[in-house]
Design a protein around this motif. Structure first.
Motif, mmCIF file in Angstrom:
data_model
loop_
_atom_site.group_PDB
_atom_site.id
_atom_site.type_symbol
_atom_site.label_atom_id
_atom_site.label_comp_id
_atom_site.label_asym_id
_atom_site.label_seq_id
_atom_site.Cartn_x
_atom_site.Cartn_y
_atom_site.Cartn_z
ATOM 1 N N ALA A 31 0.882 -1.173 0.000
ATOM 2 C CA ALA A 31 0.000 0.000 0.000
ATOM 3 C C ALA A 31 0.918 1.221 0.000
ATOM 4 N N VAL A 32 0.938 1.947 -1.096
ATOM 5 C CA VAL A 32 1.867 3.066 -1.271
ATOM 6 C C VAL A 32 1.374 4.275 -0.483
ATOM 7 N N CYS A 38 11.273 9.795 -10.781
ATOM 8 C CA CYS A 38 12.659 10.098 -11.144
ATOM 9 C C CYS A 38 12.692 10.929 -12.432
ATOM 10 N N ARG A 39 13.840 11.467 -12.724
ATOM 11 C CA ARG A 39 13.995 12.322 -13.905
ATOM 12 C C ARG A 39 13.745 11.552 -15.197
ATOM 13 N N THR A 40 14.115 10.269 -15.226
ATOM 14 C CA THR A 40 13.864 9.471 -16.432
ATOM 15 C C THR A 40 12.365 9.392 -16.712
ATOM 16 N N ASP A 41 11.563 9.186 -15.665
ATOM 17 C CA ASP A 41 10.105 9.174 -15.853
ATOM 18 C C ASP A 41 9.620 10.504 -16.411
ATOM 19 N N PRO A 58 3.993 6.397 -13.941
ATOM 20 C CA PRO A 58 5.324 6.859 -13.553
ATOM 21 C C PRO A 58 5.547 6.708 -12.044
ATOM 22 N N GLY A 59 6.799 6.532 -11.690
ATOM 23 C CA GLY A 59 7.168 6.465 -10.281
ATOM 24 C C GLY A 59 7.481 5.053 -9.841
ATOM 25 N N HIS A 60 8.650 4.870 -9.285
ATOM 26 C CA HIS A 60 9.018 3.558 -8.766
ATOM 27 C C HIS A 60 9.806 3.684 -7.463
ATOM 28 N N GLU A 61 9.898 4.885 -6.948
ATOM 29 C CA GLU A 61 10.595 5.137 -5.694
ATOM 30 C C GLU A 61 9.518 5.377 -4.638
#
Length: 78
Positions: A31-32, A38-41, A58-61
């Protein structure tokens, strides 16, 4: 689950309801609580990278809480 989805580079993200994913072997469901992009996204969102895999969330952090552990294996390979 609620997510911001990119359907085409250079466009606004769309708020979408997606099915809740199920964890597979070796995975957990989280549950986020917070998510960084990140800049790549951002390069993908801005259309600066060719041939992105769309649609994209987008978003993986992330920071969150494990709500469902990985399924238990039914066969031991030892």
């Amino acid at each position: 689950m609620r997510a911001q989805v990119l359907t085409a580079a250079g466009t606004l993200l769309a708020a979408v309801d997606l099915p809740t994913p199920r964890p597979g072997p070796g995975q957990v469901l989280i549950a986020v609580k917070a998510c960084a992009v990140c800049r790549t996204d951002l390069h993908v969102v801005d259309g600066e990278l060719p041939h992105p895999k769309l649609p994209l969330v987008p978003g993986h952090e992330i920071v969150g809480t494990v709500v469902e552990p990985a399924p238990r294996p039914t066969v031991c390979d030892r």
